[in-house]
Design a protein around this motif. Structure first.
Motif, PDB file in Angstrom:
ATOM      1  N   GLU A 272       0.814  -1.215   0.000  1.00 53.95           N
ATOM      2  CA  GLU A 272       0.000   0.000   0.000  1.00 53.95           C
ATOM      3  C   GLU A 272       0.847   1.265   0.000  1.00 53.95           C
ATOM      4  O   GLU A 272       0.350   2.353   0.277  1.00 53.95           O
ATOM      5  CB  GLU A 272      -0.932   0.001   1.219  1.00 53.95           C
ATOM      6  CG  GLU A 272      -1.942  -1.131   1.224  1.00 53.95           C
ATOM      7  CD  GLU A 272      -2.862  -1.074   0.032  1.00 53.95           C
ATOM      8  OE1 GLU A 272      -3.420   0.008  -0.244  1.00 53.95           O
ATOM      9  OE2 GLU A 272      -3.023  -2.112  -0.646  1.00 53.95           O
TER      10      GLU A 272
ATOM     11  N   THR B 277      -9.859   1.396   6.660  1.00 52.33           N
ATOM     12  CA  THR B 277     -10.147   1.159   5.252  1.00 52.33           C
ATOM     13  C   THR B 277     -11.363   0.265   5.131  1.00 52.33           C
ATOM     14  O   THR B 277     -11.818  -0.330   6.115  1.00 52.33           O
ATOM     15  CB  THR B 277      -8.933   0.499   4.561  1.00 52.33           C
ATOM     16  OG1 THR B 277      -9.165   0.412   3.162  1.00 52.33           O
ATOM     17  CG2 THR B 277      -8.695  -0.898   5.108  1.00 52.33           C
TER      18      THR B 277
ATOM     19  N   CYS C   7     -13.289  -3.010   4.232  1.00 49.38           N
ATOM     20  CA  CYS C   7     -12.963  -4.435   4.201  1.00 49.38           C
ATOM     21  C   CYS C   7     -13.983  -5.166   3.327  1.00 49.38           C
ATOM     22  O   CYS C   7     -15.109  -4.680   3.157  1.00 49.38           O
ATOM     23  CB  CYS C   7     -12.965  -5.007   5.620  1.00 49.38           C
ATOM     24  SG  CYS C   7     -11.700  -4.279   6.699  1.00 49.38           S
TER      25      CYS C   7
ATOM     26  N   THR D 122     -10.008  -6.555   2.599  1.00 53.03           N
ATOM     27  CA  THR D 122      -8.829  -6.111   1.870  1.00 53.03           C
ATOM     28  C   THR D 122      -7.637  -6.944   2.303  1.00 53.03           C
ATOM     29  O   THR D 122      -7.639  -7.543   3.387  1.00 53.03           O
ATOM     30  CB  THR D 122      -8.562  -4.615   2.104  1.00 53.03           C
ATOM     31  OG1 THR D 122      -7.561  -4.154   1.209  1.00 53.03           O
ATOM     32  CG2 THR D 122      -8.092  -4.365   3.533  1.00 53.03           C
ATOM     33  N   ASN D 123      -6.628  -6.995   1.447  1.00 54.90           N
ATOM     34  CA  ASN D 123      -5.413  -7.756   1.726  1.00 54.90           C
ATOM     35  C   ASN D 123      -4.206  -6.853   1.537  1.00 54.90           C
ATOM     36  O   ASN D 123      -4.146  -6.073   0.583  1.00 54.90           O
ATOM     37  CB  ASN D 123      -5.297  -8.964   0.790  1.00 54.90           C
ATOM     38  CG  ASN D 123      -6.412  -9.969   0.992  1.00 54.90           C
ATOM     39  OD1 ASN D 123      -6.399 -10.745   1.931  1.00 54.90           O
ATOM     40  ND2 ASN D 123      -7.399  -9.949   0.105  1.00 54.90           N
TER      41      ASN D 123
ATOM     42  N   SER E 150      -4.848  -9.093   6.528  1.00 53.52           N
ATOM     43  CA  SER E 150      -6.137  -8.933   5.858  1.00 53.52           C
ATOM     44  C   SER E 150      -7.210  -8.624   6.887  1.00 53.52           C
ATOM     45  O   SER E 150      -7.038  -8.859   8.092  1.00 53.52           O
ATOM     46  CB  SER E 150      -6.505 -10.202   5.077  1.00 53.52           C
ATOM     47  OG  SER E 150      -6.650 -11.305   5.957  1.00 53.52           O
TER      48      SER E 150
ATOM     49  N   SER F 241     -19.422  -4.918  -0.028  1.00 49.42           N
ATOM     50  CA  SER F 241     -18.144  -5.333  -0.607  1.00 49.42           C
ATOM     51  C   SER F 241     -17.708  -6.705  -0.132  1.00 49.42           C
ATOM     52  O   SER F 241     -16.753  -7.264  -0.666  1.00 49.42           O
ATOM     53  CB  SER F 241     -17.060  -4.298  -0.279  1.00 49.42           C
ATOM     54  OG  SER F 241     -17.029  -4.010   1.115  1.00 49.42           O
TER      55      SER F 241
END
Length: 379
Positions: free
Chosen positions: A170, A198, A200, A202-203, A222, A309
Motif C-alpha cells: 500500500e 479502510t 474491508c 482487503t489484503n 487482511s 463489498s
C-alpha cells in the motif's frame, strides 16, 4: 595421432623401384570455449527476487575450421539457458543468458557440450544471511485503523549483521516504526505497524528486506467484511403514503464491535424506485439512513437490496398494503338521493272475544261463641 597433423606416404614399385609420394594431413576438430570459466552469485550475476541472472559468451577455439553444434545443461534444478543450444561457425560467438533460481544457492556447474569437447563453467553461491519476521496481535480503533506489533529478527546462524528495511503493497499509507535497523545474529526487534482505517475485505502484504542479499520476508495482513444490517425505521415499520408515491426510510448499520468500513450499493426489484443515496461507505460508529421513493404504480410491493463489498446482499421487503397513509384533503362526493320505499299497510285482524269467568263468591267467616269469663273464688 592428434590433429592437426600431416604425413608423406611413400609407395615403392618392386619391379622398377620407382617411388611415389602421397601427402596426407588432418585438420583439428573444432572445439568450444566459454568466455567465463566461473560465475559467482551477487558479484558476477545480477540478483532478482526469484534468483540470479548470469551471462557467458561461447566461441570456437583458435584453429577451429568447421562449424559445430552445441547444447547447454546443468545439474542444478530449475536453471534456464537462453538459448539452450545452437550452431557456431568460425569467427562467430553466441551469448547465453543463464537464470539460476534462488533455491540453487549452492556450488554447481554449467556445461556447454560440442562434438569434440565440453566447456564447463563453475557456479558458486554462498547463502545470504537469513531474515525472519512475523506479525503479532492487531488492535482496531474505529475511524483510525489498526495498530499491529511485528517482530523482525536475524537468524542465529548468520555470520554478519543484517541491515533490514520495510515496505508494503500500500506504499506510504502503511507506516512502520522503526522502518529500518541493524540486527546482529540471533537478535530481534519490535516494529509497530499502523494501518489506516479502510473498507474491508482487503489484503495487504508487508515486506521485510535486507541489504546483504537476504531473501525478503513477506508478511500478509487482511481484514474481513463486517456484517451489514438494513431495517425499515418508519413509525410502525410502515412506509408513508402521499397518494402518488410511498416514502420509506431504511437504516444501514454495522455491529458496534466490527472492524473496518464497508462499501455498499442499493438496488430495487422495480426500476422506478429512487434512492437518496445509491451507494456509500459505512463505518461501525456512523449508521446511515437511505430515503427510498416508491411510485404508487409499483404496488402491491417489492424489495430493496443492499449489496456490500463482502459479497453479502441484505434485502428489505415492502408492501403498499402495510403503508401508513398520511391524511390529504380531498373533495367529498355529494350524496346521491334514492327513493324511500313506501310501507304498504296490511289489515289488522279483529280481536277475538274471550269468555269472562264468573265472579267467585267471597267466603264468610263462621262466627264462634266466645266463652264468658267466670270469677275465680276467693279463699
Amino acid at each position: 595421432m592428434n590433429c592437426p597433423a600431416s604425413a608423406d606416404l611413400i609407395f615403392t614399385e618392386l619391379d622398377t623401384h620407382s617411388i611415389h609420394h602421397l601427402p596426407w594431413s588432418c585438420k583439428a576438430s573444432s572445439t568450444l570455449t566459454s568466455k567465463s570459466s566461473s560465475l559467482v552469485a551477487n558479484s558476477d550475476c545480477s540478483t532478482s527476487n526469484s534468483g540470479w541472472n548470469c551471462t557467458t559468451t561461447l566461441a570456437l577455439a583458435p584453429g577451429s575450421t568447421s562449424t559445430l553444434d552445441w547444447s547447454a545443461s546443468s545439474g542444478l534444478p530449475g536453471v534456464i539457458f537462453n538459448p539452450s543450444s545452437g550452431t557456431l561457425s568460425t569467427g562467430q560467438t553466441a551469448q547465453v543468458s543463464i537464470f539460476v533460481p534462488g533455491g540453487d544457492c549452492q556450488n554447481g556447474t554449467f556445461s556447454f557440450t560440442g562434438p569434440a569437447n565440453t566447456a564447463s563453467v563453475s557456479w558458486g553461491c554462498t547463502p545470504p544471511p537469513a531474515l525472519e519476521a512475523n506479525l503479532g496481535n492487531c488492535t482496531y480503533s474505529a475511524g483510525q485503523g489498526w495498530s499491529c506489533l511485528a517482530t523482525v529478527g536475524s537468524n542465529e546462524n548468520n555470520t554478519n549483521t543484517v541491515n533490514w528495511n520495510t515496505s508494503s503493497s500500500e506504499g506510504n499509507n502503511i507506516t512502520f516504526s522503526p522502518a529500518s535497523g541493524q540486527l546482529p545474529p540471533g537478535q530481534t526487534a519490535q516494529v509497530t505497524i499502523t494501518i489506516p482505517d479502510t473498507a474491508c475485505p482487503t489484503n495487504v502484504t508487508m515486506t521485510f528486506s535486507g541489504l546483504e542479499g537476504e531473501y525478503p520476508v513477506k508478511v500478509p495482513w487482511s481484514c474481513v467484511a463486517p456484517m451489514l444490517t438494513a431495517s425499515e425505521v418508519d413509525p410502525g415499520g410502515n412506509c408513508s403514503n402521499n397518494n402518488t408515491s410511498y416514502t420509506c426510510t431504511v437504516s444501514l448499520a454495522l455491529p458496534p464491535d466490527s472492524q473496518g468500513d464497508l462499501n455498499w450499493s442499493a438496488s430495487s426489484s422495480s426500476t422506478a424506485v429512487t434512492f437518496s443515496q445509491s451507494s456509500g461507505t459505512i463505518s461501525p460508529t456512523q449508521p446511515q439512513q437511505v430515503i427510498v421513493i416508491v411510485p404508487s404504480s409499483d404496488c402491491p410491493g417489492g424489495s430493496f437490496a443492499f449489496s456490500d463489498s463482502g459479497g453479502t446482499i441484505t434485502t428489505v421487503s415492502w408492501s403498499c398494503g402495510n403503508a401508513t397513509s398520511i391524511a390529504t384533503p380531498t373533495d367529498t362526493p355529494a350524496a346521491t338521493s334514492t327513493d324511500t320505499p313506501t310501507v304498504t299497510s296490511t289489515d289488522t285482524p279483529a280481536d277475538t272475544p274471550t269468555d269472562t269467568p264468573a265472579d267467585t263468591p267471597t267466603p264468610t267467616d263462621t262466627p264462634t261463641d266466645t266463652p264468658t269469663p267466670t270469677d275465680t273464688p276467693t279463699q
